[in-house]
Design a protein around this motif. Structure first.
Motif, mmCIF file in Angstrom:
data_model
loop_
_atom_site.group_PDB
_atom_site.id
_atom_site.type_symbol
_atom_site.label_atom_id
_atom_site.label_comp_id
_atom_site.label_asym_id
_atom_site.label_seq_id
_atom_site.Cartn_x
_atom_site.Cartn_y
_atom_site.Cartn_z
ATOM 1 N N GLY A 110 -17.010 -29.123 -19.454
ATOM 2 C CA GLY A 110 -17.645 -30.127 -18.797
ATOM 3 C C GLY A 110 -19.004 -29.958 -17.747
ATOM 4 N N SER A 111 -19.467 -29.002 -18.321
ATOM 5 C CA SER A 111 -20.583 -28.177 -17.565
ATOM 6 C C SER A 111 -21.835 -27.690 -18.231
ATOM 7 N N TYR A 112 -23.135 -27.931 -17.721
ATOM 8 C CA TYR A 112 -24.416 -27.156 -18.314
ATOM 9 C C TYR A 112 -25.014 -26.336 -17.300
ATOM 10 N N MET A 113 -25.093 -25.258 -17.559
ATOM 11 C CA MET A 113 -25.955 -24.303 -16.551
ATOM 12 C C MET A 113 -27.517 -24.925 -16.622
ATOM 13 N N GLN A 114 -28.048 -24.840 -15.451
ATOM 14 C CA GLN A 114 -29.512 -25.249 -15.327
ATOM 15 C C GLN A 114 -30.177 -24.411 -14.450
ATOM 16 N N ASP A 115 -31.384 -24.559 -14.366
ATOM 17 C CA ASP A 115 -32.344 -23.844 -13.055
ATOM 18 C C ASP A 115 -33.225 -24.957 -12.549
ATOM 19 N N ASP A 116 -33.404 -24.679 -11.359
ATOM 20 C CA ASP A 116 -34.575 -25.532 -10.704
ATOM 21 C C ASP A 116 -35.964 -25.337 -11.225
ATOM 22 N N ARG A 117 -36.455 -26.150 -12.167
ATOM 23 C CA ARG A 117 -37.723 -25.803 -12.920
ATOM 24 C C ARG A 117 -38.897 -26.099 -11.894
ATOM 25 N N ASP A 118 -38.856 -26.668 -10.597
ATOM 26 C CA ASP A 118 -39.900 -26.887 -9.793
ATOM 27 C C ASP A 118 -40.112 -25.666 -9.182
ATOM 28 N N VAL A 119 -39.213 -24.570 -9.137
ATOM 29 C CA VAL A 119 -39.634 -23.190 -8.406
ATOM 30 C C VAL A 119 -39.273 -21.940 -9.468
ATOM 31 N N MET A 179 -24.438 -28.218 -13.522
ATOM 32 C CA MET A 179 -24.103 -29.522 -13.563
ATOM 33 C C MET A 179 -22.592 -29.598 -13.838
ATOM 34 N N ILE A 180 -21.777 -30.389 -13.460
ATOM 35 C CA ILE A 180 -20.450 -30.765 -13.764
ATOM 36 C C ILE A 180 -20.394 -32.258 -14.131
ATOM 37 N N ARG A 181 -19.547 -32.628 -15.053
ATOM 38 C CA ARG A 181 -19.565 -33.897 -15.552
ATOM 39 C C ARG A 181 -18.278 -34.541 -15.620
ATOM 40 N N LEU A 182 -17.734 -35.537 -14.914
ATOM 41 C CA LEU A 182 -16.551 -35.905 -14.803
ATOM 42 C C LEU A 182 -16.201 -36.756 -16.187
ATOM 43 N N ARG A 183 -14.831 -36.573 -16.834
ATOM 44 C CA ARG A 183 -14.473 -37.584 -17.646
ATOM 45 C C ARG A 183 -13.777 -38.771 -17.130
ATOM 46 N N VAL A 184 -14.349 -39.750 -16.964
ATOM 47 C CA VAL A 184 -13.516 -41.169 -16.608
ATOM 48 C C VAL A 184 -13.886 -42.199 -17.494
ATOM 49 N N ALA A 185 -12.694 -42.204 -18.353
ATOM 50 C CA ALA A 185 -12.722 -43.386 -19.173
ATOM 51 C C ALA A 185 -12.738 -44.919 -18.780
ATOM 52 N N ILE A 232 -12.812 -32.141 -18.697
ATOM 53 C CA ILE A 232 -12.532 -31.614 -19.819
ATOM 54 C C ILE A 232 -13.164 -32.670 -20.738
ATOM 55 N N ALA A 233 -13.936 -32.098 -21.847
ATOM 56 C CA ALA A 233 -14.720 -32.814 -22.938
ATOM 57 C C ALA A 233 -15.899 -33.867 -22.178
ATOM 58 N N GLY A 234 -16.288 -33.374 -20.894
ATOM 59 C CA GLY A 234 -17.503 -34.017 -20.360
ATOM 60 C C GLY A 234 -18.594 -33.631 -21.155
ATOM 61 N N CYS A 235 -18.475 -32.492 -21.752
ATOM 62 C CA CYS A 235 -19.753 -32.328 -22.773
ATOM 63 C C CYS A 235 -19.124 -31.632 -24.044
ATOM 64 N N GLY A 236 -19.880 -30.742 -24.650
ATOM 65 C CA GLY A 236 -19.462 -29.924 -25.842
ATOM 66 C C GLY A 236 -19.232 -30.734 -27.113
ATOM 67 N N ASP A 237 -19.034 -29.939 -28.273
ATOM 68 C CA ASP A 237 -18.587 -30.690 -29.607
ATOM 69 C C ASP A 237 -17.294 -31.273 -29.805
ATOM 70 N N VAL A 238 -16.884 -32.422 -28.809
ATOM 71 C CA VAL A 238 -15.719 -33.021 -28.862
ATOM 72 C C VAL A 238 -15.925 -34.544 -28.812
ATOM 73 N N ASN A 239 -15.188 -35.267 -28.583
ATOM 74 C CA ASN A 239 -15.295 -36.669 -28.275
ATOM 75 C C ASN A 239 -15.518 -36.861 -26.784
ATOM 76 N N ARG A 240 -16.555 -37.521 -26.384
ATOM 77 C CA ARG A 240 -16.972 -37.572 -25.079
ATOM 78 C C ARG A 240 -16.418 -38.719 -24.263
ATOM 79 N N ASN A 241 -16.790 -38.981 -23.049
ATOM 80 C CA ASN A 241 -16.239 -40.298 -22.392
ATOM 81 C C ASN A 241 -16.349 -41.408 -22.967
ATOM 82 N N VAL A 242 -14.940 -41.898 -23.141
ATOM 83 C CA VAL A 242 -15.059 -43.242 -23.829
ATOM 84 C C VAL A 242 -15.396 -44.681 -22.732
ATOM 85 N N MET A 243 -16.559 -45.208 -23.278
ATOM 86 C CA MET A 243 -17.024 -46.138 -22.509
ATOM 87 C C MET A 243 -16.444 -47.668 -22.829
#
Length: 575
Positions: free
Chosen positions: A58-67, A83-89, A146-157
């Protein structure tokens, strides 16, 4: 009981599989060496392999592109964070969960949280050494990524108002059921972040239980998305999903779902073999069949999706490569029954509803407009503090929408004034009548400064651009007309820009491709109208279009329909 389908061998994975396929292959079901990498004190980053692997957590590594350039000049590594993304069906959160998530954003994040276009919540600015504490705090709120990102089924809307009608109440729980049914079974997340002891589960006879009965060792070729919509509202942009489920009502009850497959909005500049595609309606299933339909559709993509070229690995390309007739036959064979004929339905809009509404349980809910889902305190209002105050008093529950907005649900009539007073005291106007229709219907992705894919601004720029466009709207008497504009910093589609009546997709800093002609109800894509426009060109081009729309439109004609009827964009182009 869902029938088990054994995954087919990956096609020449050892030779031709993409780099990500090899990472999954050697990951030991998403474990890799994440524990050691996140404990490495030398850098704020993780290894390239683990950048891919941590997405499944559920996470992506990022960096501050402004700096970034400034730090490079100082011989410093980029300002890495996660960044961490919750799974909240269905986007459903209790008041207690809202408070705990607000604490996380303050303690570990950058002081804000953000509602995504998939009804999830994500935190930005979490440093590597706070990842485990953050995930454990989420677990204490009975939530995970879990499954917030990645090659799986993502958050069900799902349309987020289950109390609007009996039908809504029947449909809403299916989002959670589908999410649970398609969840990865690997315990890697629990072992790495929640300190669960590693172990092997035995089944009858002493055999080791299969770790991933649906996904197998290599999971899916790419991400997979599912959404449920309840006509006449297409507030989930259901056709943008790999599986779109359209609720069908008969005699006031849920009869089942029309099934649409193959939606996906991302494409790659310079590659004509990549494209946006809307899902195709292929039939109807009863409620008790929907879990099997979703399971076997995912399994077909697992078995036949392109694992060599990730640019061509989404389900839409699998369908177009093999054909819809092939897919129907393959699905029917695996299901053991054929889908029924699709039932009649009609969508009116993809937009959200704002303001107070009464519900079937004699309570009230309040639809709030958030600017691109960002929950924060700023100079104009202190929405973040207001929502926390409301949650601490347990005045409501919270439901996030697919358009980055928020609904306060379950408000007792005698608490309406209390909710409104808290919002007013914090400088937030719940009434959206003062906003232009363009602003109310706008969506933007995060883009800069954190998204590594962004070519241009989106969230930080679109509010200012709309203010300048509102000068034209006011001039032509269009301020209160509902026109849908969407902006993304790249063509990956996170802000669903190709489904905006006006779509702006970043090409380079300060420059955008302009797309026109999507339908108001989400059943038609837009198409490229002008390339590589700077702000002056955007304002000039849209001013002329707004002038023509005001003078020549027909009664109740939407902006997307107008530009096609007048020949700015052909209907054939707008697919």
């Amino acid at each position: 009981m869902t029938a088990r389908i054994n995954p087919k061998p990956l096609n020449e994975l050892a030779v031709n599989g993409s780099a990500v396929e090899h990472i999954k292959d050697r990951s030991n079901y998403l474990r890799g060496n994440l524990v050691e990498d996140f404990q490495n004190p030398i850098t704020g980053a993780i290894s390239e392999d683990h950048v891919q692997l941590v997405k499944f957590h559920g996470s992506y590594m990022q960096d501050d592109r402004d700096v970034r350039l400034h730090r490079q000049d100082k011989k410093l590594e980029p300002a890495y964070s996660f960044m961490i993304r919750l799974r909240v069906a269905g986007g459903d959160l209790s008041a207690d969960q809202w408070v705990k998530l607000d604490d996380i954003s303050n303690r570990y994040g950058n002081g804000t949280s953000r509602i995504t276009t998939r009804q999830a919540l994500q935190f930005h600015g979490i440093i590597k050494f706070d990842m485990k504490n953050t995930i454990q705090a989420m677990d204490a709120a009975l939530l995970d990524s879990i499954a917030g990102c990645g090659d799986v089924n993502r958050n069900v809307m799902c349309t987020p108002d289950p109390t609007l009608s009996r039908l809504h109440a029947e449909v809403f729980p299916w989002a959670q059921k589908i999410s649970d049914h398609l969840l990865p079974r690997s315990r890697a997340y629990h072992e790495i972040w929640l300190d669960e002891a590693e172990g092997k589960t035995l089944v009858a006879g002493g055999e080791v239980e299969e770790i991933e009965p649906l996904y197998g060792k290599h999971y899916l070729p790419r991400k997979f998305k599912i959404a449920i919509a309840i006509p006449p509202f297409n507030d989930m942009d259901v056709y943008a999903n790999d599986i779109g489920l359209i609720a069908v009502e008969e005699s006031g009850k849920l009869a089942g779902f029309n099934v649409a497959v193959g939606g996906g909005l991302g494409f790659t500049f310079g590659r004509d073999d990549t494209y946006a595609r809307l899902a195709s309606v292929i039939g109807f299933c009863r409620p008790e069949q929907v879990l099997d339909v979703c399971f076997h559709t995912v399994a077909i993509q697992r078995d036949y999706g392109n694992r060599q070229d990730r640019k061509l690995s989404r389900f839409k390309y699998t369908l177009d490569r093999h054909g819809l007739d092939w897919f129907r036959q393959e699905l029917n064979t695996r299901l053991g029954f054929a889908l029924g004929k699709a039932r009649a339905f009609e969508f009116e809009t993809t937009g959200d509803r704002f303001g107070w509404r009464s519900t079937t349980d004699d309570l009230w809910h309040l639809g709030l407009r958030l600017e691109y889902g960002r929950v924060l305190d700023n100079d104009s209002h202190r929405l973040k503090s207001a929502l926390r105050h409301i949650a601490e008093q347990n005045l409501c529950s919270f439901r996030m929408t697919g358009n980055q907005n928020l609904i306060l649900t379950g408000v007792r009539e005698d608490n309406i004034d209390a909710v409104e007073n808290i919002l007013h005291e914090h400088g937030y106007a719940a009434d959206t009548s003062h906003l232009s229709g363009l602003r109310r219907n706008s969506i933007a992705c995060v883009a800069l400064n954190t998204c590594p894919q962004a070519m241009a601004e989106a969230e930080r720029y679109l509010p200012n651009l709309i203010s300048k466009l509102e000068v034209s709207l006011d001039k032509y008497g269009l301020c209160h007309d509902e026109i849908k504009i969407r902006m993304t910093g790249c063509p990956n589609g996170c802000g669903r820009s190709v489904l905006g009546e006006i779509g702006l997709i970043g090409k380079s800093p300060g420059r955008y491709h302009l797309y026109l002609g999507a339908s108001f109800n989400g059943d038609r894509l837009n198409t490229l109208y002008r390339e590589n426009l700077d702000e002056t060109a955007i304002l000039t081009t849209l001013d002329a279009l707004f002038a023509a729309y005001a003078a020549q439109r027909r009664d109740a004609e939407t902006f997307g329909d107008f530009v096609i009827r007048q020949g700015y964009i052909s209907n054939q182009q707008a697919r």
